[in-house]
Motif scaffolding. Structure first.
Motif, PDB file in Angstrom:
ATOM      1  N   GLN A 183      -1.338  -2.266 -13.811  1.00  0.00           N
ATOM      2  CA  GLN A 183      -1.930  -1.466 -12.726  1.00  0.00           C
ATOM      3  C   GLN A 183      -1.389  -1.963 -11.377  1.00  0.00           C
ATOM      4  OE1 GLN A 183      -3.845   1.123 -12.460  1.00  0.00           O
ATOM      5  NE2 GLN A 183      -4.711   1.445 -14.490  1.00  0.00           N
ATOM      6  N   PRO A 184      -0.145  -1.642 -11.061  1.00  0.00           N
ATOM      7  CA  PRO A 184       0.458  -2.188  -9.826  1.00  0.00           C
ATOM      8  C   PRO A 184      -0.307  -1.794  -8.559  1.00  0.00           C
ATOM      9  CG  PRO A 184       2.104  -1.077 -11.186  1.00  0.00           C
ATOM     10  CD  PRO A 184       0.775  -0.779 -11.797  1.00  0.00           C
ATOM     11  N   ILE A 185      -0.865  -0.584  -8.571  1.00  0.00           N
ATOM     12  CA  ILE A 185      -1.581  -0.152  -7.359  1.00  0.00           C
ATOM     13  C   ILE A 185      -2.861  -0.977  -7.186  1.00  0.00           C
ATOM     14  CG2 ILE A 185      -2.777   1.808  -6.245  1.00  0.00           C
ATOM     15  CD1 ILE A 185      -0.717   3.617  -7.705  1.00  0.00           C
ATOM     16  N   ALA A 186      -3.582  -1.146  -8.295  1.00  0.00           N
ATOM     17  CA  ALA A 186      -4.812  -1.960  -8.249  1.00  0.00           C
ATOM     18  C   ALA A 186      -4.487  -3.391  -7.821  1.00  0.00           C
ATOM     19  CB  ALA A 186      -5.487  -1.966  -9.619  1.00  0.00           C
ATOM     20  N   ALA A 187      -3.366  -3.903  -8.309  1.00  0.00           N
ATOM     21  CA  ALA A 187      -2.960  -5.264  -7.941  1.00  0.00           C
ATOM     22  C   ALA A 187      -2.696  -5.357  -6.439  1.00  0.00           C
ATOM     23  CB  ALA A 187      -1.719  -5.660  -8.721  1.00  0.00           C
ATOM     24  N   ALA A 188      -2.067  -4.330  -5.908  1.00  0.00           N
ATOM     25  CA  ALA A 188      -1.772  -4.326  -4.466  1.00  0.00           C
ATOM     26  C   ALA A 188      -3.068  -4.285  -3.666  1.00  0.00           C
ATOM     27  CB  ALA A 188      -0.892  -3.130  -4.115  1.00  0.00           C
ATOM     28  N   VAL A 189      -4.038  -3.474  -4.170  1.00  0.00           N
ATOM     29  CA  VAL A 189      -5.329  -3.384  -3.476  1.00  0.00           C
ATOM     30  C   VAL A 189      -6.042  -4.744  -3.508  1.00  0.00           C
ATOM     31  CG1 VAL A 189      -7.639  -2.334  -3.573  1.00  0.00           C
ATOM     32  CG2 VAL A 189      -5.601  -0.913  -3.891  1.00  0.00           C
ATOM     33  N   VAL A 190      -6.032  -5.383  -4.677  1.00  0.00           N
ATOM     34  CA  VAL A 190      -6.666  -6.705  -4.802  1.00  0.00           C
ATOM     35  C   VAL A 190      -5.999  -7.704  -3.855  1.00  0.00           C
ATOM     36  CG1 VAL A 190      -7.016  -8.674  -6.362  1.00  0.00           C
ATOM     37  CG2 VAL A 190      -7.501  -6.364  -7.156  1.00  0.00           C
ATOM     38  N   ALA A 191      -4.680  -7.665  -3.803  1.00  0.00           N
ATOM     39  CA  ALA A 191      -3.948  -8.592  -2.914  1.00  0.00           C
ATOM     40  C   ALA A 191      -4.335  -8.341  -1.456  1.00  0.00           C
ATOM     41  CB  ALA A 191      -2.453  -8.418  -3.108  1.00  0.00           C
ATOM     42  N   ALA A 192      -4.437  -7.062  -1.095  1.00  0.00           N
ATOM     43  CA  ALA A 192      -4.785  -6.730   0.300  1.00  0.00           C
ATOM     44  C   ALA A 192      -6.201  -7.199   0.626  1.00  0.00           C
ATOM     45  CB  ALA A 192      -4.658  -5.221   0.518  1.00  0.00           C
ATOM     46  N   VAL A 193      -7.127  -6.964  -0.321  1.00  0.00           N
ATOM     47  CA  VAL A 193      -8.520  -7.392  -0.112  1.00  0.00           C
ATOM     48  C   VAL A 193      -8.602  -8.910   0.012  1.00  0.00           C
ATOM     49  CG1 VAL A 193     -10.805  -7.532  -1.223  1.00  0.00           C
ATOM     50  CG2 VAL A 193      -9.557  -5.362  -1.219  1.00  0.00           C
ATOM     51  N   THR A 194      -7.820  -9.591  -0.821  1.00  0.00           N
ATOM     52  CA  THR A 194      -7.795 -11.059  -0.769  1.00  0.00           C
ATOM     53  C   THR A 194      -7.319 -11.553   0.598  1.00  0.00           C
ATOM     54  OG1 THR A 194      -7.336 -11.155  -3.130  1.00  0.00           O
ATOM     55  CG2 THR A 194      -6.834 -13.130  -1.847  1.00  0.00           C
ATOM     56  N   ILE A 195      -6.270 -10.941   1.099  1.00  0.00           N
ATOM     57  CA  ILE A 195      -5.720 -11.356   2.404  1.00  0.00           C
ATOM     58  C   ILE A 195      -6.741 -11.115   3.510  1.00  0.00           C
ATOM     59  CG2 ILE A 195      -3.951 -10.804   4.133  1.00  0.00           C
ATOM     60  CD1 ILE A 195      -2.046 -10.279   1.712  1.00  0.00           C
TER      61      ILE A 195
END
Lengths: 136, 279
Positions: free
Chosen positions: B59-71
């Motif tokens: 789920q690359p999109i979900a991963a990107a969202v998680v990364a953004a939320v983490t930042i």
């Protein structure tokens, strides 16, 4: 040495030197029966004990330093600067541990006869007028 | 005061206790907050990275969202962590000075204030850096650089009821060694080790009208523990200078108040009462 007056506090002030407490005595110690002032009242719940007896007991492990009292702050209880017994516990521990003999600038008190202390002991000098340092 | 972290002035011991007592609790709260924020920051970053990496393959999109939320979460937490770290006070100076005050109050002349200069910034600040060695080799380490700091965190002056004047200075000398070596797999590894020497220098001036020089026979620490032990008489006074060095591998290690008491007690051991008086 001259004995302290009956109305004076029996506790000694000082760490490196010992002298009479200038305050009037208001209460008698349940342990040593000496009379002492409010400044030298140890923090106990059901007993009136002078800070010197309380320090002795604390050193002997008989009681916790401020038994029955909740510390005002979250400091290590033994080092709470608001505790009037703190310098007396340090003093009792220091004298015992190092055999330090303080200078004695006070009135005679048999309570201290077990401790070593230093005082001017010249039988030819009769300069004991009971005055303070500022009077010469 | 909390921003500068340096306190100085002439106050009665009771006023100093009133000022410094609450600072101890403040420092504990600030330290607890810093640790809490540090743990939260580590959790957020750690969890975010693990989840993002796990999701990245399917789920690359979900991963990107998680990364953004983490930042974003890390950016929100970090200023609080930094603020708590900035407001944290050095533990050793407070831990040493606070129990010392009621002890000094016992002997202090109530008519004379107690002068203190207390530095709560800690030793490892740029203003306390005194020098840096040239890189040198030591054992497996091909490059070692020592940075030296000098931190006089407590300077004090007190006058006692018996006319004695006490001056003292407590100074931390910190050596921070940055060591670099190449491990057997060829990786460069660097670590920093710190050592601290705390020197306590005490000067006690006894008035000749009350004290005369004597042999040190009154208990207290042995002369072997002392780095300096000098007595001088004249000008209507006896001056005793004593000092001691305490070593530690932990720069934040607390200093026992007994070290200073020892030195003053030793100075009192060098004199004897010169007359019979009551204070």
């Amino acid at each position: 040495m001259e004995a302290a007056g009956l109305n004076g506090c029996a506790c000694k002030r000082g760490f490196f030197t010992l002298r009479d407490c200038p305050n009037a005595a208001t209460v008698a110690c349940d342990i040593c029966s000496r009379r002492f002032c409010a400044d030298h009242l140890a923090l106990r719940v059901d007993a009136k004990v002078c800070v010197e007896c309380a320090a002795k007991q604390a050193e002997e492990g008989a009681v916790r330093p401020s038994a029955g009292r909740r510390p005002t702050r979250d400091l290590r209880e033994e080092d709470d600067p608001a505790d009037p017994g703190l310098p007396y516990r340090y003093r009792a521990r220091y004298y015992d541990y190092y055999d330090y003999e303080p200078m004695w600038w006070g009135s005679y008190d048999p309570y201290w006869s077990d401790y070593g202390y230093r005082w001017y002991d010249d039988s030819y000098d009769d300069d004991d007028d009971g005055g303070g340092f500022g009077d010469s | 005061m909390l921003r500068q972290k340096v306190l100085s002035g002439a106050r009665s011991p009771d006023e100093w206790i009133e000022l410094l007592g609450p600072l101890v609790q403040y420092d504990r709260d600030a330290e607890a907050m810093r640790k809490h924020m540090g743990r939260r920051l580590a959790w957020v970053i750690g969890l975010g990275v693990i989840v993002a990496l796990a999701a990245a393959s399917f789920q690359p999109i979900a991963a990107a969202v998680v990364a953004a939320v983490t930042i974003v979460a890390a950016l929100l937490i970090y200023p609080r962590y930094r603020f708590a770290k900035k407001m944290d006070l050095a533990d050793a100076p407070l831990g040493f000075t606070v129990p010392l005050l009621p002890i000094l109050r016992e002997d202090a002349d109530p008519a004379k204030p107690l002068e203190l200069k207390l530095d709560l910034r800690g030793a490892l600040v740029s203003g306390k850096r005194t020098g840096e060695t040239k890189p040198y080799k030591k054992g497996a380490y091909h490059k070692v650089v020592d940075t030296l700091y000098e931190d006089p965190w407590l300077v004090g002056h007190a006058e006692f009821v018996d006319g004695t004047a006490l001056d003292w200075t407590v100074t931390d000398h910190v050596r921070s060694s940055k060591k670099t070596k190449r491990n057997p797999r060829g990786k460069i590894k660097t670590k920093t080790k710190r050592k601290k020497k705390t020197s306590l220098d005490v000067k006690v001036v006894f008035p000749a009208k009350n004290y005369a020089a004597a042999q040190a026979t009154a208990g207290g620490p042995s002369a072997g523990d002392l780095r300096k032990d000098v007595i001088k008489t004249g000008d209507g006074r006896t001056t005793v200078r004593v000092s001691r060095v305490v070593k530690s591998n932990d720069v934040n290690a607390p200093l026992d108040v007994n070290h200073l008491l020892d030195l003053v007690a030793h100075a009192y051991g060098r004199v004897a009462p010169a007359r019979r008086k009551k204070l």
